[in-house]
Each structure stands twice: as structure tokens, then as C-alpha cells.
Write an enzyme that holds these catalytic residues in place. Structure first.
Site, PDB file in Angstrom:
ATOM      1  N   LYS A 427       0.685  -1.609  -0.339  1.00  0.00           N
ATOM      2  CA  LYS A 427       0.270   0.140  -0.329  1.00  0.00           C
ATOM      3  C   LYS A 427       0.849   1.327   0.187  1.00  0.00           C
ATOM      4  O   LYS A 427       1.925   1.538   0.311  1.00  0.00           O
ATOM      5  CB  LYS A 427      -0.715   0.181   1.366  1.00  0.00           C
ATOM      6  CG  LYS A 427       0.022  -0.084   2.733  1.00  0.00           C
ATOM      7  CD  LYS A 427      -1.234   0.328   3.550  1.00  0.00           C
ATOM      8  CE  LYS A 427      -0.193  -0.225   5.192  1.00  0.00           C
ATOM      9  NZ  LYS A 427      -0.932  -0.091   6.257  1.00  0.00           N
ATOM     10  N   ARG A 526     -11.045   2.075  15.116  1.00  0.00           N
ATOM     11  CA  ARG A 526     -10.164   2.130  13.935  1.00  0.00           C
ATOM     12  C   ARG A 526     -11.416   2.026  12.433  1.00  0.00           C
ATOM     13  O   ARG A 526     -12.605   2.561  11.926  1.00  0.00           O
ATOM     14  CB  ARG A 526      -9.153   2.340  13.255  1.00  0.00           C
ATOM     15  CG  ARG A 526      -8.421   3.215  11.735  1.00  0.00           C
ATOM     16  CD  ARG A 526      -7.445   2.834  11.621  1.00  0.00           C
ATOM     17  NE  ARG A 526      -6.552   1.822  10.735  1.00  0.00           N
ATOM     18  CZ  ARG A 526      -5.567   0.977  10.857  1.00  0.00           C
ATOM     19  NH1 ARG A 526      -4.834   1.917  10.495  1.00  0.00           N
ATOM     20  NH2 ARG A 526      -5.408   0.166  10.529  1.00  0.00           N
ATOM     21  N   TYR A 653      13.655  32.402   2.328  1.00  0.00           N
ATOM     22  CA  TYR A 653      13.112  33.160   2.957  1.00  0.00           C
ATOM     23  C   TYR A 653      12.747  33.483   4.302  1.00  0.00           C
ATOM     24  O   TYR A 653      13.434  32.909   5.280  1.00  0.00           O
ATOM     25  CB  TYR A 653      11.333  32.566   3.052  1.00  0.00           C
ATOM     26  CG  TYR A 653      11.680  31.825   1.656  1.00  0.00           C
ATOM     27  CD1 TYR A 653      11.009  32.916   0.454  1.00  0.00           C
ATOM     28  CD2 TYR A 653      11.411  30.815   0.862  1.00  0.00           C
ATOM     29  CE1 TYR A 653      10.686  32.969  -0.675  1.00  0.00           C
ATOM     30  CE2 TYR A 653      11.126  31.037  -0.481  1.00  0.00           C
ATOM     31  CZ  TYR A 653      10.606  31.767  -1.411  1.00  0.00           C
ATOM     32  OH  TYR A 653      10.268  32.050  -2.523  1.00  0.00           O
ATOM     33  N   MET A 702       9.850  25.085  -1.624  1.00  0.00           N
ATOM     34  CA  MET A 702       9.284  24.216  -2.249  1.00  0.00           C
ATOM     35  C   MET A 702       9.510  23.264  -3.184  1.00  0.00           C
ATOM     36  O   MET A 702       9.913  22.571  -3.341  1.00  0.00           O
ATOM     37  CB  MET A 702       8.372  25.220  -3.122  1.00  0.00           C
ATOM     38  CG  MET A 702       7.372  24.217  -3.992  1.00  0.00           C
ATOM     39  SD  MET A 702       6.272  25.395  -5.435  1.00  0.00           S
ATOM     40  CE  MET A 702       5.295  26.749  -4.321  1.00  0.00           C
TER      41      MET A 702
HETATM   42  C1  LIG Z   1      -0.017  -0.847   7.318  1.00  0.00           C
HETATM   43  C2  LIG Z   1      -0.830  -2.796   7.954  1.00  0.00           C
HETATM   44  C3  LIG Z   1       0.060  -2.896   8.203  1.00  0.00           C
HETATM   45  C4  LIG Z   1       1.299  -3.355   7.577  1.00  0.00           C
HETATM   46  O1  LIG Z   1       1.967  -2.684   9.317  1.00  0.00           O
HETATM   47  P1  LIG Z   1       3.555  -2.908   9.134  1.00  0.00           P
HETATM   48  O2  LIG Z   1       3.999  -2.123  10.792  1.00  0.00           O
HETATM   49  O3  LIG Z   1       4.226  -1.931   8.145  1.00  0.00           O
HETATM   50  O4  LIG Z   1       4.050  -3.771   9.329  1.00  0.00           O
HETATM   51  C5  LIG Z   1      -0.544  -4.585   8.634  1.00  0.00           C
HETATM   52  N1  LIG Z   1      -1.954  -4.615   8.490  1.00  0.00           N
HETATM   53  C6  LIG Z   1      -2.461  -4.592   8.194  1.00  0.00           C
HETATM   54  C7  LIG Z   1      -3.879  -3.877   8.726  1.00  0.00           C
HETATM   55  C8  LIG Z   1      -2.995  -2.676   8.040  1.00  0.00           C
HETATM   56  O5  LIG Z   1      -2.759  -1.341   7.507  1.00  0.00           O
END
Ligand SMILES: *Cc1c(COP(=O)(O)O)cnc(C)c1O
Length: 758
Positions: A427, A526, A653, A702
Site C-alpha cells: 500500500k 479504527r 525566506y 518549495m
Molecule cells: C499497514 C498495515 C500492516 C503493516 O504494518 P507494518 O507495521 O508496516 O508491518 C498490517 N496490517 C494492516 C491492517 C495494515 O494496514
């Protein structure tokens, strides 16, 4: 030679040994060794190899008589790896020539290649291709000895005790070279002393052992070793110094770059011998996105091979044929003179006397939509071709070491049972490293069961790039369902609203049996179903439809990175098990279970269940102690301009960069629009210039930042490391009170990613 029992008959002359089915080139004359490793079993590739024409197999497990092909030979041994090593030993014994065995923690490949550069004008040298120095790589290297070989140069690398004896028996070095001792692969050794003793076993039967003169820098030490070896072999001192002065730096990488006109460039200017040509063609063919692109090879004369040119280029033609190269550009007098070796191929061939002529030609201008392998001896200066083809957008690059990702995967595998699957988290564009290339690298690794992305579009991109592994989508959007269906992506389902919408859309699209992954909220609060209260309704909803099938049920630890949360992690695990058991009881099929993230794999291996989800660790950062496992990404730029600025002046700046002494200030092309956090400025953090810290002065702009290089010898155009092995993202993260995840994922898309393999 191997003590094998033979089953079946066939009349085959073996020239090639094969351990990796993807590297097959010459099926008729190949002997395949089905090797079992913790990560895979070569036996499973036998049917495929048979269908591609291989007829000779060394196996541990014999197939059923019925499954045994009538026209094949099976050689059954107790251990196929040992058999491969035995065979190489016997081959080595038939050569009464000097053989140099090189070991040590660093510089093995450089010393080997430099020795080759120094010795090859006078003699035919057989050496390990690239860094083939493992239990499998060494026998394959030694197998390269042939009747013309006058000297052998082989590397030996070990990662644990007991391995060197085997390598010594295969290489049987007469001259030992020891490059020194470092901390690499220390995890399997009790002490540096133990590691040193293990490495020394390579030299048991050497007539002489050469070590660098103490007190030299690494680079000087490598040259010193070459000097000593050549002297020992009787080379005159003036010749040695002449050749030392001409040594070419060794770039041991196959680089993949995005080029102009939709070309992908694979850059291999490392050397141009036959072995490395085979490896590079292989690398090209393993890339799944090659299907719709024309395959082009740009190849120079192959020098110092010791093979007569006609035969040599016939060999090359064979490679082009077996690797399906559609277009060959041959550059140089020798390859041009042998053009008729290529006439019977389906390959379209063009020849040029030199690189300049090619660059001026319409052929070069017409290159597009291709995957181009560029491979040439140094004197042809193929870097000119690479540069002309490269898209130059921005001088800041994120370099990604694909081997290191595999090494990190293997590191986390050591905590897992062989049957536990790994979900690789790609991801956020693979934590900034680039999801497509990373996924291509990961999908051929056997224990990897899934890739996981955040949103459906990321999954669609992977599919379009040829990724075939199952893909989990952690954050499916209600508007993205069609993409899920079209690209066979498997969504996470965390709420009734999402579940109902998905069922409705899937039924509407006529879909049945689509795998989904049920998320339970065990304490993060969450996303997820409540394992205490939601299960009956969830089960009822799932049982009354056929569109979706729960493939897995999972939850997420909130604090597996810290011991202080251990009691809460235990409570989360208990809540999870309750929910997962309840769900499982309602279905006849096995529902996969997973909970460990990177930190969890290491800290709670007993909770690995069916699968684990590996994220940050893949990218080289250990979330438990912020250490670097194997560094994957390096953010690098160059100095645009240097100013001498007087004390009391200000930089940047709002006059924030107050100078309290006369200073040299370097401007570098990275700014907050590249994702470079403004809080790093005003001396809160630093970059590295020639290994030395150069603090950020004033506000980060920037597109540009300024660093203080007053105390560093440097020039405009010099490289600057923003993060990497010697400046881990964790240090930057600490400086601005965030976590390494944020530093990695912030690098914006306008920063070009460059991938390489050692
Ligand atoms: C991102 C994520 C992981 C991986 O987490 P790390 O700490 O990078 O290993 C595992 N499970 C879920 C649901 C995640 O969103």
C-alpha cells in the site's frame, strides 16, 4: 560422480546445469537439479521444464512410475544440492591450474573483477558471474571451467557456520585472498572471531593467502590485494602499475529505468561476457510487463572471451533465439564482422561500427514502446545511449534496492513456519518504494500469499502491470466496486454498510464466490466488526448470500512494537480468537487467520496463525528498535550551486537562516513539493555530503533546500544523500517528531524511482 541411482534412459549430452527453472535456455543439453530450500521445492517445476524440452533431472523424490516420462532420465540422490556440489568438485579436480578463492565481508566482487581486468590480457580467465558466491552459486561458477581456462577466480560467501567447508571442496583454491571482516551476516555467528575462523576454512589447502596491508582504506585495500596477487603470479611491477592505473570501477547492478517514448531501459554496462549476458537476458524476460513490448538488445563486441569469434557469436545468436529477442543492435567491429551468424534468426538485426554512429542513426530515433537491454564493454561507452534514452525530469532520485527487499523478506521468514503465508503490504505505493517494481520482485517469492494495497485503483495498476498474485484491498471505497470485480481484487470488509453495498453490487454484476477478508476491531477502534456483538448478524448476512465468501478473518495490533503494550496485545489476541472462532464455526471451509504485522512477526511469532502481514520490515526498517535490517531506499540528489556567504548574512525566506560565521552554502533540488518536510529545515536535520553531515540552513523552499557545507570538501554536481543506509529515515523522523513510515511515504511522485539488483 554423484552416487545417483538412474531411472529411465535417454541419450543426452549435458552442457548446462540448471537450478532455477526461469533461467532455462538450452533445454536439450540441460541437467536440472531439483533443489529443496526453506522457500521452495525445485521438484514442482519438473513438469513445466519437461514441457519446455528438458529431459534430464536430478531429484530427491522420484515421481510415480506413471508420471515418469518415457524419454527422460531421472538421477535420484539423497540430497540434490550436495549432488550439484559433488559434480562441481569432480569437475574442478580435472583442472591443474591456479585457482584464486576470494572471501571476506566486503569487496569480494570488486577484487574478483579487478583481478580479471588485470589478468585477462595475458590468459583465459574463468570467474564467478556477478556475485555468485553461495552454496548454489559456487558450484555453478566452477562448472564454467573449460579446456581453455588458464586460471580460475571464484568468490565464496557464507552466512552461517559450516558452509565454508563445502565451498572449499568445490573451489579448491591454490591462492587465497581475504578481503577483511565486517559485520554483514553476523546474526548467525556467535562472535566476529567465530566468523573469521569460518571464513579462513577456505584457505585450508592454499599455497599462499593474501591479505590487505593493514591501515588502508577499503578502496586502497582492494587495489593492494590485486597488486599482491599479480606479483605472486609473476607479473612485472611496471605492468602491474600500468594496469592498476587503468582499472574500471565496478557497477554491479542491473538498473531498470523509465525511458523516453515509453521505453523501459535495463542498464547493464557491468561487463559483456557470455555469462552475464545470460543473466541479463533472464532478468529481462522475468519482467511480466514485457509481453506487449518489443524486446531489444543493444550489444557491443564481447571481448576477451577466449572463444573464436565465429563460435562466440553463434552462441550469442543462440541466446537471442532462446530469449525471444526481437531486435538486435550490434555495435563494434567484431560483432559487425560476424553479422552472418545472426542471419537465420527471427530477430531483426542491425550493426554499427561504433556508438556514435548508432546514436545518429534513424534506428535510434525510432526506438519506442520497447524494453531495451543495454549491455556493452566499457570502451564502447554505452552510458551515452542510456543517458540519451533516459527521461531527465528532476535530479533527485529514489534508488530502490530490490535484492534488499528479498533479503528483508527472508529475514522475517526466519521467524515463521514454512507453511505460514505472508501478506506483503505494498500500500501507499509500497511505502514510497514503488508498488509495481516491488510487487514484481515479491510475487515470485514462494511464501508470499498475498499483496495488499490500500485502494482498488492501486490494485488495478498492479494487475495492468502483469501482477497475478492475489491482491487484498484494505480500504475499498463504495464507488470502486467495479474495479474490484474487473481486476479480481479481494476487499477487506469492516462494516455492515460496506458489506451490504458490496453484496448488492456483486449480485448485480452476477458474481458468486468472491473472496473477502473480514476485519475485526479488537482495540484499535479504527475499522472493523466488534467480535463481542457483531458476529451473529455478520454470520447471518454472509450465510444468506452466495456472492461473497469469507476467505480470511483478521485484526490489527495497536502496539506490537513496544513491550509496554504486551498485556493489551494479549487481550486483543483473545478478543480476536473469540470472534474468529465464532465465524469459523458457522462455515464448513477453513477461514484463514492473521493478525501479526511486522513488529508482531518478530515479537509474537507464536501468534502467526495462517498468515502474517509484513509492511515496514520489507522496506528495511525494524519497527521494534528502529534499526535498519537491509537498507532498501536511498534518496539522493546533487548540489546545484555553492555560495560563499559572509557571517551575519541570512539564507532563505524570512531570513531564518542566520549565519554566525563565514559559510559555504549548497543548494540542492529538493523541497516541500517533493514531500520534503519543512520541519527538517533550520538545522533540525542534516543531509550527507561525502559521508559528512550537512545541516539544513533556513527554511526549506518549495523545490530547493540549502545545506551548510562549510566544513566539507565538495563541488557543484557532487552527490548528496538525503536518506539511506548511513542516514536512516528513523533519524529524520526523530528530528521532526514523526515516524519513519511518514518519511518514506511522503517522497512525492515527481521524484524518479530507480530500481537495481546487485
Ligand atoms: C499497514 C498495515 C500492516 C503493516 O504494518 P507494518 O507495521 O508496516 O508491518 C498490517 N496490517 C494492516 C491492517 C495494515 O494496514
Amino acid at each position: 560422480m554423484t552416487g545417483a541411482r538412474q531411472f529411465g534412459e535417454a541419450d543426452i549430452t549435458i552442457d548446462h546445469l540448471l537450478t532455477d527453472s526461469r533461467s532455462l535456455c538450452f533445454p536439450e543439453s540441460t541437467l536440472f537439479f531439483a533443489i529443496k530450500t526453506p522457500h521452495g521445492d525445485g521438484h514442482t517445476y519438473i513438469p513445466d521444464l519437461y514441457s519446455r524440452g528438458v529431459r534430464a533431472f536430478v531429484v530427491q523424490d522420484l515421481p510415480d512410475r506413471a508420471a515418469m516420462a518415457p524419454d527422460s532420465v531421472y538421477l535420484q540422490v539423497e540430497n540434490t544440492l550436495t549432488a550439484l556440489q559433488r559434480l562441481a568438485e569432480r569437475k574442478r579436480e580435472t583442472y591443474d591450474i591456479p585457482v584464486i578463492g576470494i572471501t571476506g565481508s566486503n569487496g569480494k566482487t570488486t577484487v574478483k573483477e579487478w583481478l580479471y581486468q588485470m589478468l585477462s590480457p595475458d590468459m583465459t580467465v574463468t570467474r564467478s558471474p556477478r556475485s555468485y558466491n553461495s552454496q548454489i552459486g559456487v558450484p555453478l561458477s566452477v562448472w564454467g571451467l573449460w579446456e581453455k581456462s588458464q586460471i580460475g577466480i571464484f568468490e565464496a560467501g557464507i552466512s552461517q557456520p559450516g558452509e565454508m567447508e563445502a565451498l572449499e571442496r568445490i573451489i579448491q583454491p591454490t591462492i587465497g585472498v581475504f578481503t577483511g571482516l565486517g559485520t554483514a551476516h553476523q546474526e548467525n555467528f556467535q562472535s566476529m572471531e567465530q566468523k573469521r575462523q569460518e571464513k579462513m576454512k577456505l584457505f585450508t589447502h592454499c599455497q599462499t593467502v593474501i591479505m590487505p596491508t593493514p591501515g588502508l582504506t577499503a578502496l586502497e585495500a582492494d587495489r593492494d590485494l590485486c597488486r599482491q596477487v599479480c606479483r605472486y603470479l609473476g607479473m612485472a611491477d611496471d605492468v602491474i602499475e600500468q594496469r592498476l592505473a587503468r582499472l574500471e570501477p565496478i557497477a554491479m547492478r542491473l538498473e531498470v529505468k523509465q525511458g523516453r517514448h515509453n521505453c523501459i531501459i535495463i542498464n547493464d554496462t557491468y561487463n559483456s561476457d557470455m555469462n552475464s549476458l545470460g543473466i541479463a537476458l533472464d532478468f529481462m524476460n522475468r519482467r511480466p510487463d514485457r509481453a506487449d513490448r518489443q524486446r531489444v538488445l543493444i550489444l557491443s563486441d564481447i571481448q576477451q572471451s577466449g572463444i573464436p569469434p565465429t563460435q562466440l557469436y553463434q552462441h550469442v545468436a543462440g541466446y537471442l533465439h532462446t530469449h525471444g529477442i526481437e531486435h538486435l543492435i550490434g555495435i563494434g567491429p567484431a560483432i559487425s564482422a560476424n553479422a552472418d551468424q545472426f542471419t537465420n534468426l527471427a530477430t531483426h538485426c542491425r550493426f554499427y561500427p561504433d556508438t556514435d554512429t548508432y546514436l545518429q542513426s534513424p534506428d535510434f530515433a525510432a526506438l519506442r514502446d520497447s524494453i531495451v537491454l543495454i549491455k556493452g564493454a566499457r570502451q564502447f561507452h554505452f552510458e551515452q545511449i542510456t543517458q540519451a534514452l533516459e527521461q531527465k525530469v528532476h535530479e533527485t532520485t529514489l534508488q530502490v534496492d530490490l535484492n534488499a527487499i528479498v533479503d528483508n523478506l527472508n529475514y522475517y521468514r526466519t521467524f515463521l513456519d514454512p507453511q505460514t503465508r505472508i501478506v506483503c503490504m505494498v500500500k501507499a505505493d509500497a511505502y514510497g518504494a514503488g508498488a509495481i517494481e516491488v510487487s514484481k520482485t515479491l510475487q515470485s517469492q514462494t511464501q508470499v500469499g498475498y499483496l495488499a494495497v490500500a485502494v482498488a485503483d492501486e490494485g488495478a495498476q498492479l494487475r495492468s502491470a502483469g501482477i497475478t498474485k492475489p491482491i487484498m484491498v484494505m480500504n475499498p471505497q463504495i464507488t470502486g466496486f467495479d474495479t474490484l470485480f474487473e481486476y479480481h481484487l479481494e476487499p477487506e470488509v469492516y462494516s455492515f454498510r460496506l458489506l451490504d453495498a458490496l453484496i448488492q453490487a456483486a449480485e448485480h454484476a452476477g458474481i458468486t464466490g468472491m473472496p473477502i477478508h473480514i476485519k475485526l476491531d479488537t482495540g484499535m477502534h479504527r475499522l472493523g466488526f466488534d467480535p463481542e456483538t457483531d458476529m451473529p448478524r455478520l454470520i447471518d448476512r454472509l450465510q444468506h448470500q452466495t456472492a461473497l465468501v469469507p476467505r480470511s478473518v483478521f485484526s490489527h495490533f495497536v502496539g506490537s512494537d513496544s513491550d509496554s503494550f504486551d498485556p493489551f496485545s494479549a487481550e486483543q489476541y483473545r478478543r480476536y480468537q473469540f470472534g474468529a472462532d465464532t465465524l469459523q464455526a458457522a462455515f464448513p471451509h477453513h477461514i484463514l487467520r492473521h493478525m501479526d504485522n511486522t513488529a508482531g512477526i518478530e515479537h509474537f511469532p507464536q501468534r502467526q496463525m495462517d498468515m502474517v502481514r509484513l509492511g515496514l520490515g520489507l522496506y528495511g526498517i525494524n519497527p521494534r528498535d528502529n534499526s535498519i535490517i537491509n537498507n532498501v531506499t536511498t534518496l539522493q540528489t546533487t548540489i546545484l550551486q555553492i555560495h560563499d556567504v559572509k557571517s551575519n548574512e541570512t539564507v532563505g525566506y524570512s531570513r531564518r537562516g542566520q549565519l554566525t560565521r563565514d559559510s559555504r552554502i549548497a543548494a540542492i533540488p529538493i523541497g516541500y513539493a517533493d514531500g520534503w518536510n519543512r520541519h527538517l529545515g533550520n538545522r533540525n536535520a542534516y543531509a550527507l555530503v561525502h559521508g559528512q553531515p550537512a545541516p539544513y540552513v533556513g527554511n526549506i523552499c518549495m523545490d530547493v533546500s540549502m545545506i551548510d557545507v562549510t566544513d566539507i570538501q565538495c563541488h557543484e554536481g557532487d552527490p548528496v544523500i538525503l536518506f539511506g543506509r548511513d542516514l536512516p529515515p528513523t533519524i529524520l523522523a526523530q528530528a521532526i517528531d514523526t515516524i519513519p513510515y511518514e518519511i518514506l511515504t511522503s517522497v512525492s511522485h515527481r521524484v524518479k524511482r530507480v530500481y537495481y539488483q546487485e
